[in-house]
Scaffold this active site. Structure first.
Site, PDB file in Angstrom:
ATOM      1  N   GLU A  37       0.849  -1.195   0.000  1.00 47.88           N
ATOM      2  CA  GLU A  37       0.000   0.000   0.000  1.00 47.88           C
ATOM      3  C   GLU A  37       0.883   1.244   0.000  1.00 47.88           C
ATOM      4  O   GLU A  37       1.604   1.502   0.969  1.00 47.88           O
ATOM      5  CB  GLU A  37      -0.906   0.013   1.234  1.00 47.88           C
ATOM      6  CG  GLU A  37      -1.718   1.285   1.384  1.00 47.88           C
ATOM      7  CD  GLU A  37      -2.430   1.382   2.725  1.00 47.88           C
ATOM      8  OE1 GLU A  37      -2.698   2.519   3.157  1.00 47.88           O
ATOM      9  OE2 GLU A  37      -2.708   0.340   3.346  1.00 47.88           O
ATOM     10  N   ARG A  41       0.260  10.435   0.365  1.00 55.04           N
ATOM     11  CA  ARG A  41       0.620  11.509   1.300  1.00 55.04           C
ATOM     12  C   ARG A  41       1.733  12.393   0.773  1.00 55.04           C
ATOM     13  O   ARG A  41       2.103  13.377   1.422  1.00 55.04           O
ATOM     14  CB  ARG A  41       1.047  10.917   2.647  1.00 55.04           C
ATOM     15  CG  ARG A  41      -0.022  10.091   3.330  1.00 55.04           C
ATOM     16  CD  ARG A  41       0.470   9.558   4.660  1.00 55.04           C
ATOM     17  NE  ARG A  41      -0.453   8.585   5.224  1.00 55.04           N
ATOM     18  CZ  ARG A  41      -0.239   7.932   6.356  1.00 55.04           C
ATOM     19  NH1 ARG A  41       0.857   8.161   7.054  1.00 55.04           N
ATOM     20  NH2 ARG A  41      -1.130   7.060   6.808  1.00 55.04           N
ATOM     21  N   LYS A 125     -10.856  -1.655   6.561  1.00 58.42           N
ATOM     22  CA  LYS A 125      -9.697  -1.293   7.370  1.00 58.42           C
ATOM     23  C   LYS A 125     -10.184  -0.826   8.737  1.00 58.42           C
ATOM     24  O   LYS A 125     -11.132  -0.047   8.822  1.00 58.42           O
ATOM     25  CB  LYS A 125      -8.930  -0.177   6.661  1.00 58.42           C
ATOM     26  CG  LYS A 125      -7.807   0.471   7.452  1.00 58.42           C
ATOM     27  CD  LYS A 125      -7.155   1.555   6.595  1.00 58.42           C
ATOM     28  CE  LYS A 125      -6.098   2.320   7.361  1.00 58.42           C
ATOM     29  NZ  LYS A 125      -5.374   3.273   6.495  1.00 58.42           N
TER      30      LYS A 125
END
Length: 204
Positions: A37, A41, A125
Site C-alpha cells: 500500500e 501523502r 480497514k
C-alpha cells in the site's frame, strides 16, 4: 481470493522519491510480502504506484490514504490494484464502489462497520487500530458482526501483530515498520527485505 488473505502484513509505505519505489517493491516481494500500500501523502505517491504497477508485476500495489473521489480516479489511472481509505464518507464510498478494484474502506466503530456492511462491504480497514481499542475492541466486534473482516492499521507493530492476526475477524494487518525512513533514504533495501521476511512469518 480476498485481498485480506494474500499476505499477513500489508506494508504501508510513504514514498518521497519515486526512484525508490521499484527497488522497494522488489525487496518487499522478495521478502514474502507481495501486497504493498503506497499512501497518497506525498507528491511522489502516484508516480510510485505507476512505476511499481508497470515494472514489478509480481507485486499487488495499491493506494492508501484515499480520501476523495478524485483520489480514487487518480489512483486507478496510475495502476493501483486496490484502494484503502482512512475513513468513509458517502461520496467516497460511491467512488470506491464504482472503481472496479477491491477496496478497504476505513471504519473505527461498530456503527461505521454496520453502515458499510449495509452497502455490501464486508472487508474493511480498522483505523486507527490501537487508538480505537485495539485487539480487545476487534474481538468484541466479532460477536455481533461475525461476517465482517478487518485489516487493522495504525499502531500495529511486530510485537502486537500476532495478537491481531489470531482473531478470526482479522485477515491481515497494515504496518509502517517495514519501510523505515532511514532505510529508504540510504537505499538499504536489504534491510527492508529482511523486515519483510520476518513479517511474513507473523501469522500464528
Amino acid at each position: 481470493m480476498s485481498l485480506l488473505d494474500l499476505a499477513p502484513v500489508v506494508p504501508v509505505v510513504v514514498v518521497d522519491d519515486a526512484e525508490t519505489a521499484v527497488p522497494l517493491a522488489r525487496a518487499l516481494v522478495t521478502g514474502g510480502l507481495p501486497v504493498i500500500e503506497i499512501t497518497l501523502r506525498t507528491p511522489a505517491a502516484l508516480e510510485a504506484v505507476r512505476r511499481v504497477a508497470a515494472e514489478v508485476p509480481e507485486a499487488v500495489v495499491g493506494a492508501g490514504t484515499v480520501r476523495t473521489p478524485d483520489d480514487v480516479e487518480a489512483a486507478v489511472e496510475a495502476g493501483a490494484r486496490f484502494l484503502v481509505s482512512p475513513g468513509t464518507t458517502p461520496a467516497l464510498l460511491a467512488a470506491l464502489l464504482g472503481s472496479g478494484v477491491p477496496f478497504l474502506p476505513g471504519a473505527a466503530t461498530a456503527t461505521e462497520a454496520m453502515t458499510l456492511a449495509e452497502r455490501g462491504v464486508k472487508e474493511m480497514k480498522f483505523f486507527p487500530a490501537e487508538a480505537a481499542g485495539g485487539v480487545a475492541y476487534l474481538k468484541s466486534l466479532g460477536g455481533p458482526l461475525p461476517d465482517v473482516r478487518f485489516c487493522p492499521t495504525g499502531g500495529v507493530t511486530p510485537r502486537n501483530a500476532p495478537s491481531y492476526l489470531a482473531l478470526p475477524n482479522v485477515g491481515c494487518v497494515g504496518g509502517s515498520w517495514l519501510t523505515p525512513a532511514d532505510a529508504l533514504a540510504s537505499g538499504d533495501f536489504g534491510r527492508i527485505e529482511k523486515l519483510a521476511a520476518e513479517a511474513a512469518t507473523l501469522r500464528p
